[in-house]
Design a protein around this motif. Structure first.
Motif, PDB file in Angstrom:
ATOM      1  N   PHE A  16      -3.372   4.661   0.958  1.00 28.53           N
ATOM      2  CA  PHE A  16      -4.065   4.636   2.349  1.00 28.53           C
ATOM      3  C   PHE A  16      -4.575   6.032   2.759  1.00 28.53           C
ATOM      4  CE2 PHE A  16      -3.957   5.209   7.122  1.00 28.53           C
ATOM      5  CZ  PHE A  16      -4.301   3.808   7.442  1.00 28.53           C
ATOM      6  N   THR A  21      -8.639 -13.475   6.639  1.00 26.41           N
ATOM      7  CA  THR A  21      -8.644 -13.273   7.918  1.00 26.41           C
ATOM      8  C   THR A  21      -8.949 -14.374   9.135  1.00 26.41           C
ATOM      9  OG1 THR A  21     -10.647 -12.628   7.801  1.00 26.41           O
ATOM     10  CG2 THR A  21      -9.188 -10.928   7.155  1.00 26.41           C
ATOM     11  N   ASN A  59      -3.533 -15.838   7.870  1.00 29.58           N
ATOM     12  CA  ASN A  59      -3.474 -14.291   7.435  1.00 29.58           C
ATOM     13  C   ASN A  59      -2.016 -14.125   6.978  1.00 29.58           C
ATOM     14  OD1 ASN A  59      -5.367 -11.860   7.977  1.00 29.58           O
ATOM     15  ND2 ASN A  59      -3.018 -11.116   8.898  1.00 29.58           N
ATOM     16  N   SER A 117       1.356 -12.502   8.684  1.00 31.08           N
ATOM     17  CA  SER A 117       1.179 -12.682  10.273  1.00 31.08           C
ATOM     18  C   SER A 117       2.387 -13.306  10.926  1.00 31.08           C
ATOM     19  CB  SER A 117      -0.152 -12.922  10.416  1.00 31.08           C
ATOM     20  OG  SER A 117      -0.288 -14.405  10.145  1.00 31.08           O
ATOM     21  N   GLN A 156      -2.576  -4.720   8.793  1.00 32.28           N
ATOM     22  CA  GLN A 156      -2.963  -3.477   8.288  1.00 32.28           C
ATOM     23  C   GLN A 156      -2.626  -2.268   9.340  1.00 32.28           C
ATOM     24  OE1 GLN A 156      -4.171  -6.596   8.864  1.00 32.28           O
ATOM     25  NE2 GLN A 156      -6.214  -6.737   7.601  1.00 32.28           N
ATOM     26  N   PHE A 173      -7.244  -1.964  14.571  1.00 33.39           N
ATOM     27  CA  PHE A 173      -7.010  -2.478  13.282  1.00 33.39           C
ATOM     28  C   PHE A 173      -7.417  -4.045  13.342  1.00 33.39           C
ATOM     29  CE2 PHE A 173      -4.496   1.131  13.382  1.00 33.39           C
ATOM     30  CZ  PHE A 173      -4.653   1.956  12.004  1.00 33.39           C
ATOM     31  N   VAL A 213       0.667  -1.083  -0.002  1.00 31.71           N
ATOM     32  CA  VAL A 213      -0.089   0.214  -0.065  1.00 31.71           C
ATOM     33  C   VAL A 213       0.933   1.189   0.052  1.00 31.71           C
ATOM     34  CG1 VAL A 213      -0.294  -0.011   2.673  1.00 31.71           C
ATOM     35  CG2 VAL A 213      -1.996   1.010   1.115  1.00 31.71           C
ATOM     36  N   GLU A 256       0.447  -1.238   7.865  1.00 32.59           N
ATOM     37  CA  GLU A 256       0.410  -0.159   6.658  1.00 32.59           C
ATOM     38  C   GLU A 256      -0.048   1.260   7.016  1.00 32.59           C
ATOM     39  OE1 GLU A 256      -2.675  -1.617   4.133  1.00 32.59           O
ATOM     40  OE2 GLU A 256      -1.642  -3.222   3.270  1.00 32.59           O
ATOM     41  N   ALA A 257      -0.923   1.556   8.285  1.00 32.08           N
ATOM     42  CA  ALA A 257      -1.287   2.734   8.807  1.00 32.08           C
ATOM     43  C   ALA A 257       0.006   3.366   9.197  1.00 32.08           C
ATOM     44  CB  ALA A 257      -2.162   2.513   9.745  1.00 32.08           C
ATOM     45  N   GLN A 313      -4.894  -3.534  18.245  1.00 31.67           N
ATOM     46  CA  GLN A 313      -5.859  -4.715  18.092  1.00 31.67           C
ATOM     47  C   GLN A 313      -6.596  -5.045  18.999  1.00 31.67           C
ATOM     48  OE1 GLN A 313      -3.718  -7.642  15.521  1.00 31.67           O
ATOM     49  NE2 GLN A 313      -1.767  -6.586  15.890  1.00 31.67           N
ATOM     50  N   THR A 325       2.788  -5.447  17.040  1.00 29.00           N
ATOM     51  CA  THR A 325       2.194  -6.846  16.089  1.00 29.00           C
ATOM     52  C   THR A 325       3.375  -7.933  16.540  1.00 29.00           C
ATOM     53  OG1 THR A 325       3.924  -6.611  14.439  1.00 29.00           O
ATOM     54  CG2 THR A 325       1.884  -5.122  14.317  1.00 29.00           C
TER      55      THR A 325
END
Length: 322
Positions: A15, A174, A145, A148, A78, A73, A10, A81-82, A43, A93
């Motif tokens: 984004f 997901t 995922n 991940s 994801q 998220f 992305v 990505e942000a 999360q 993460t």
């Protein structure tokens, strides 16, 4: 490898377009023009959501002149990505998402980690599955995922069982979609992490082919951006102190923590107690040994063509502690 295969391909522009009117607009509307803000991505499961719920961080940051903006998220890819797009300043993460993010040029900086929790992720099969070992996955379909922590678990588990990654089929889904596919028999196995792992083991009696023990570390990492670390190192330290405080509370009060998590996730507290018992919840500074293990993850993904270039984890570490 095609750039589109990278879960972090992305762009900042893309984004921004996706977020316009929602995430970024919400932050802008909620902040005063001159208010300093740290934007934290979280999360549904983990220390940060409890930190948010208890409101401890706001009190820690007020003397520093900072407010907090929170954004949820679905998963680590994801969230990063942000961070890559400049929409958040801090998050956490598992071990695989930052590999993809760094390879995509994200300006992330590792600022802390939680000790190994290898039992907190596993490759599951239905209770009546004929599959008995990881070697039996050859020719089968595994849901996971993409990008991940369980992506690396799958890679290393297959390697340990002398099965090539190309000898299996992957269904990138997901957690919610993967569970649905798993239950209806559309996939043969499911690589998943807690608390979804504990829920599947408890409610549908999913069986472990293996967990991460002896195969992977399953670290949890905390991140900021290079610019934010340089601009507000005291804020980063305050967030980590808040994480440590919440982690100590979870370890001392697992039943209370499970009860607090339950309505947030929609999973019964007794199941969450199982998941919590498999985590460490003790944030620490990044060490050379942790960097070395994370480098092994990066090298494995590059070798398989899952990331487009070699990366050096040490280039993205705030400070090493021996």
């Amino acid at each position: 490898m095609s750039h589109t295969n990278n879960p972090f391909s992305v762009t900042r522009r893309r984004f921004g377009a996706l977020a316009a009117g929602t995430l970024v607009a919400g932050w802008s509307a909620g902040a005063h023009a001159q208010e300093k803000v740290v934007r934290i991505g979280y999360q549904k499961y983990g220390t940060l959501i409890l930190l948010k719920n208890k409101g401890l961080l706001e009190a820690k940051l007020k003397p520093l002149g900072y407010a907090v903006r929170w954004a949820e998220f679905a998963a680590g890819p994801q969230l990063l990505e942000a961070l890559n797009a400049g929409a958040i300043d801090f998050g956490n993460t598992g071990e695989a998402p930052p590999i993809f993010a760094q390879a995509a040029g994200a300006p992330l900086v590792y600022v802390g980690y939680e000790p190994a929790a290898p039992e907190g992720e596993a490759i599951l099969v239905p209770k009546n599955s004929p599959l008995k070992t990881v070697a039996d996955l050859k020719g089968k379909t595994v849901a996971l995922n993409k990008g991940s922590n369980v992506h690396y678990l799958l890679v290393k588990a297959l390697e340990t069982a002398n099965v090539s990654y190309t000898d299996i089929k992957t269904a990138f889904l997901t957690p919610a979609d993967a569970r649905a596919a798993f239950e209806r028999g559309a996939v043969d196995a499911w690589a998943i992490w807690d608390p979804f792992q504990a829920a599947a083991e408890t409610t549908i009696e999913a069986r472990q082919l293996t967990n991460g023990t002896g195969i992977v570390s399953n670290y949890q990492f905390y991140f900021s951006t290079q610019s934010f670390v340089e601009k507000a190192p005291d804020v980063v330290d305050a967030v980590l102190a808040g994480v440590a405080e919440i982690g100590a509370w979870v370890k001392a009060n697992p039943k209370a923590a499970a009860a607090e998590f339950s309505p947030l996730i929609g999973i019964p507290a007794p199941i969450l107690e199982i998941a919590l018992a498999r985590q460490q919840y003790d944030v620490k500074p990044i060490t050379p040994a942790v960097v070395a293990q994370q480098q092994q993850v990066a090298d494995a993904f590059f070798k398989l063509g899952l990331i487009p270039k070699e990366i050096r984890i040490s280039d993205a570490v705030r400070a090493l502690k021996s």
